[in-house]
Every structure is written in structure tokens, then in C-alpha cells.
Design an enzyme around this catalytic site. Structure first.
Site, PDB file in Angstrom:
ATOM      1  N   THR A   1     -93.897   8.575  -8.815  1.00  0.00           N
ATOM      2  CA  THR A   1     -95.240   8.117  -8.455  1.00  0.00           C
ATOM      3  C   THR A   1     -96.371   8.637  -9.335  1.00  0.00           C
ATOM      4  O   THR A   1     -96.412   9.800  -9.711  1.00  0.00           O
ATOM      5  CB  THR A   1     -95.531   8.491  -6.986  1.00  0.00           C
ATOM      6  OG1 THR A   1     -94.525   7.897  -6.177  1.00  0.00           O
ATOM      7  CG2 THR A   1     -96.862   7.970  -6.522  1.00  0.00           C
TER       8      THR A   1
ATOM      9  N   ARG B   1     -86.139  -0.981   0.084  1.00  0.00           N
ATOM     10  CA  ARG B   1     -86.868   0.170   0.636  1.00  0.00           C
ATOM     11  C   ARG B   1     -88.309   0.185   0.115  1.00  0.00           C
ATOM     12  O   ARG B   1     -88.565   0.016  -1.069  1.00  0.00           O
ATOM     13  CB  ARG B   1     -86.151   1.470   0.246  1.00  0.00           C
ATOM     14  CG  ARG B   1     -86.836   2.750   0.723  1.00  0.00           C
ATOM     15  CD  ARG B   1     -87.710   3.352  -0.354  1.00  0.00           C
ATOM     16  NE  ARG B   1     -88.198   4.681   0.033  1.00  0.00           N
ATOM     17  CZ  ARG B   1     -89.118   5.351  -0.641  1.00  0.00           C
ATOM     18  NH1 ARG B   1     -89.646   4.836  -1.729  1.00  0.00           N
ATOM     19  NH2 ARG B   1     -89.510   6.536  -0.244  1.00  0.00           N
TER      20      ARG B   1
ATOM     21  N   ASP C   1     -94.327   5.100   0.669  1.00  0.00           N
ATOM     22  CA  ASP C   1     -95.727   5.233   1.084  1.00  0.00           C
ATOM     23  C   ASP C   1     -96.714   4.643   0.076  1.00  0.00           C
ATOM     24  O   ASP C   1     -97.830   4.269   0.439  1.00  0.00           O
ATOM     25  CB  ASP C   1     -96.068   6.714   1.298  1.00  0.00           C
ATOM     26  CG  ASP C   1     -95.888   7.528   0.017  1.00  0.00           C
ATOM     27  OD1 ASP C   1     -94.840   7.360  -0.655  1.00  0.00           O
ATOM     28  OD2 ASP C   1     -96.784   8.320  -0.324  1.00  0.00           O
TER      29      ASP C   1
ATOM     30  N   THR D   1     -98.163  11.708  -3.555  1.00  0.00           N
ATOM     31  CA  THR D   1     -96.831  11.659  -4.165  1.00  0.00           C
ATOM     32  C   THR D   1     -95.910  12.593  -3.413  1.00  0.00           C
ATOM     33  O   THR D   1     -96.300  13.704  -3.064  1.00  0.00           O
ATOM     34  CB  THR D   1     -96.858  12.050  -5.654  1.00  0.00           C
ATOM     35  OG1 THR D   1     -95.500  12.184  -6.124  1.00  0.00           O
ATOM     36  CG2 THR D   1     -97.596  13.344  -5.907  1.00  0.00           C
TER      37      THR D   1
ATOM     38  N   GLY E   1     -91.722   9.829   0.462  1.00  0.00           N
ATOM     39  CA  GLY E   1     -92.553   8.760   0.998  1.00  0.00           C
ATOM     40  C   GLY E   1     -92.461   8.551   2.500  1.00  0.00           C
ATOM     41  O   GLY E   1     -93.471   8.283   3.158  1.00  0.00           O
TER      42      GLY E   1
HETATM   43  N1  ASP Z   1     -93.827   8.716  -2.698  1.00  0.00           N
HETATM   44  C1  ASP Z   1     -92.941   7.960  -3.540  1.00  0.00           C
HETATM   45  C2  ASP Z   1     -92.061   7.091  -2.699  1.00  0.00           C
HETATM   46  O1  ASP Z   1     -91.601   7.559  -1.670  1.00  0.00           O
HETATM   47  C3  ASP Z   1     -92.084   8.788  -4.426  1.00  0.00           C
HETATM   48  C4  ASP Z   1     -92.758   9.910  -5.167  1.00  0.00           C
HETATM   49  O2  ASP Z   1     -93.936  10.167  -4.985  1.00  0.00           O
HETATM   50  O3  ASP Z   1     -92.070  10.570  -5.951  1.00  0.00           O
HETATM   51  O4  ASP Z   1     -91.773   5.972  -3.061  1.00  0.00           O
END
Ligand code: ASP
Length: 331
Positions: A184, A212, A215, A235, A238
Site C-alpha cells: 500500500t 478479496r 481497507d 497501511t 487491511g
Molecule cells: N492494507 C492493505 C490491504 O490490506 C495492505 C497493506 O497496507 O500492506 O490491502
């Protein structure tokens, strides 16, 4: 007005030992390039919305980060990308999820917002909308990077379906995945007119189920902006950010409890998220230009620049007060 932009390139398991000097230089140079884009817009009197769009666009273009080129692989070996953007002045918002052919999902999210009919478009509908808007499409191979591929193959071989990029133990034995660990990207900004904006974009988490959604494209979870409180981009794991409405919660704590930005961030990132196993962090800016970048993981790629000021980048956990840490240095 104290115009400012802050960016992140993902939070997770990243310590000084994980990165060689050359790798650290590459990340810092990339963050610097991203900051320059957003800062330049703010210095020319541009909007916070344009500044966060440009910053996230640049992060998507950089293969070091898990968004756009460099996105992680799903369990099926494909790529599905999510992005969102929000205007703190009007509460207008736009997002796309599960897109597989857009070069820059953040530009599609921005078009969804500007179009105004909907907030979130997914899958084929989102892609058709973006194509009609004239946005660039790419073949699936465009997103490929060796590091992400190796990360996915290892996850498959070890049967760890659903692995999060932030899983410390799982990552510890994977030197080849250095640079592929974080997920992210995001940006938050305050412009000279006093308006706030936030943007977030991601490939999600390695070996995720097809379909899937995390967030990042969910307004209130991984992205939120309201001139009355703050602009926030998240980040981390999620699913936990969704369950807490983490980005919205920062602003809600400020509005309902009268908390300062730093206190609201502290409660969400250091108390509420860990209480449900949430790992990660966020970047946030309030209407006075206060910037906070808390994380409860080992590290978070991050940077900050004020209009007319120096640019600063950081990666690891501060050893003392964030700004006093030797690691937080001007770029
Ligand atoms: N928050 C992101 C997700 O769950 C992943 C990340 O921030 O590394 O898709």
C-alpha cells in the site's frame, strides 16, 4: 496557510538490518521523487487533491512499492488492485477495487469521484468506466516484478495462503523478498486554501484470495478526509483496519472527543488496532498542518514536505521522539 504533504509506501516488518545501504538509497530516492511532485503542486498554489493524486500516481509508477507496477500476486498468480481518494472540503470520494488492467488505479478513483454518481466501482465495471474515461490500460504482465513473484512463489510453496506482507515470522527467512515486503501507498495533504485530501492505492496482500478487497479502497477504513478534522491514509493488515474504520476513527475521535491529531492517531494505531491484532500504521494531517505518521510495525516508508520547506524521508522505527531521531533526516 501551512501547506504540507505527507506520503507512505507501506508499513511492515522492516528493520535497518533488512536493507542494504543501496536499497535504502533507492527507497529514499523514490520517496523524495514522490514528495517533489506533491510539494511542487502545493507551492504553485495547487489543491491538496491534485497533490495527493500526483504523489500516489508516482508511487504507483515505482516498482519498489505494492501499488500499480510492483503489485503483489493473488493466490491465482494474478494482480487485483484497489485505490481510493477523498476531498476533505466537500466529502466527495471515489474508489475502485479488484481492477486488473488499469495502469494507475488512483486516476480511476479520481474519475469516479469527479463523475459523482457513485463512490466505489469494482472489477469489470470499474475497468470499463476507466476505459471510457480514456485512462491507460495495461496487459497483466505490466505489474510483474521479480521480487513480488518470488514472494508469492514462496508463500505458495509454504502453503501459507492468505499471508500478509507484514507477517514478521514468515518473512524472516526470505532475503530474496527484501523490497517486496511492504504494501500500500498513500498521501495526505493540506493546501494553501485550507483544504485537506487523502489518497490510498494498493495491490493488497500477497497470496490473497481472488476477489478479496482490503481497507485501501474503502472510504473510512483505509482513506478519509474531512476539513473539520483530518486527512488520513492507512497501511497494514487491511481486515483489521476495516473492522475499526481506522481512518474515519481518527477524525471521529477529534470531532467527538476534541482530541488533538496526535492523540487520536495514538489511540487508533497504538491501542485499538493492536487490541484486535492489527499491524501497520497511517499518515495524517489536520487543518492546521500538523502531520502524524504513527505505526506499530517495525517500519514504515514515509516522507513529509512543507511548501517552501525541506523534504524529509524515513523508514525505520524512531528510537526517540520521531522528529529528533537521527534516522529522520532531510532528503
Ligand atoms: N492494507 C492493505 C490491504 O490490506 C495492505 C497493506 O497496507 O500492506 O490491502
Amino acid at each position: 496557510m501551512n501547506a504540507v504533504i505527507a506520503i507512505h509506501g507501506g508499513a511492515g516488518t522492516i528493520t535497518r538490518e533488512d536493507l542494504s545501504a543501496a536499497q535504502e538509497r533507492d527507497y529514499r530516492a523514490a520517496l523524495e521523487h514522490v514528495l517533489l511532485g506533491g510539494q511542487g503542486i502545493l507551492e504553485r498554489g495547487g489543491s491538496a487533491l491534485d497533490a495527493v493524486t500526483e504523489a500516489v500516481f508516482r508511487l504507483e509508477e515505482c516498482p519498489l512499492f505494492n501499488a500499480g507496477k510492483g503489485a503483489v500476486f493473488t493466490h491465482a498468480g494474478t494482480h487485483e488492485l484497489d485505490a481510493s481518494i477523498m476531498d476533505g472540503r466537500s466529502l466527495a470520494a471515489g474508489a475502485v477495487a479488484c481492477v486488473k488492467s488499469l495502469r494507475n488505479p488512483i486516476l480511476a478513483a479520481r474519475r469516479v469521484m469527479e463523475d459523482g454518481r457513485h463512490v466505489l466501482l469494482v472489477g469489470e465495471g470499474a475497468e470499463a468506466f476507466a476505459r471510457d474515461a480514456g485512462l491507460e490500460t495495461v496487459a497483466p504482465g505490466y505489474y510483474f516484478t521479480e521480487a513480488r513473484y518470488a514472494q508469492w512463489r514462496r508463500a505458495l510453496a509454504e502453503g501459507r495462503s492468505g499471508l500478509l506482507d507484514h507477517d514478521a515470522q514468515a518473512l524472516a527467512a526470505r532475503p530474496e523478498a527484501i523490497g517486496a515486503r511492504m504494501g500500500t501507498v498513500g498521501a495526505v495533504a493540506l493546501d494553501a486554501q485550507g483544504n485537506l485530501a487523502a489518497a490510498t492505492s494498493t495491490g493488497g496482500v500477497t497470496d490473497k484470495c481472488v476477489g478479496r478487497v482490503g481497507d485501501s479502497p474503502l472510504i473510512g477504513a483505509g482513506c478519509y478526509a474531512n476539513n473539520r478534522s483530518a486527512a488520513v491514509s492507512c497501511t497494514g493488515t487491511g481486515e483489521t483496519f476495516i473492522r475499526l474504520l481506522a481512518a474515519y476513527d481518527v477524525g471521529a475521535l477529534m470531532e467527538y472527543r476534541g482530541l488533538a491529531l496526535a492523540d487520536a492517531c495514538e489511540i487508533v494505531v497504538m491501542q485499538k488496532l493492536p487490541a484486535i491484532g492489527g499491524l501497520g500504521g497511517l499518515i495524517a494531517v489536520d487543518a492546521q498542518g500538523t502531520v502524524c505518521m504513527p505505526f506499530n510495525s517495525e517500519g514504515m516508508y514515509r516522507g513529509e514536505a512543507r511548501a517552501g520547506g525541506a523534504r524529509a524521508t524515513a523508514i525505520y522505527r524512531p528510537s526517540a521522539a520521531p522528529r529528533a531521531a537521527e534516522e529522520w533526516r532531510p532528503a
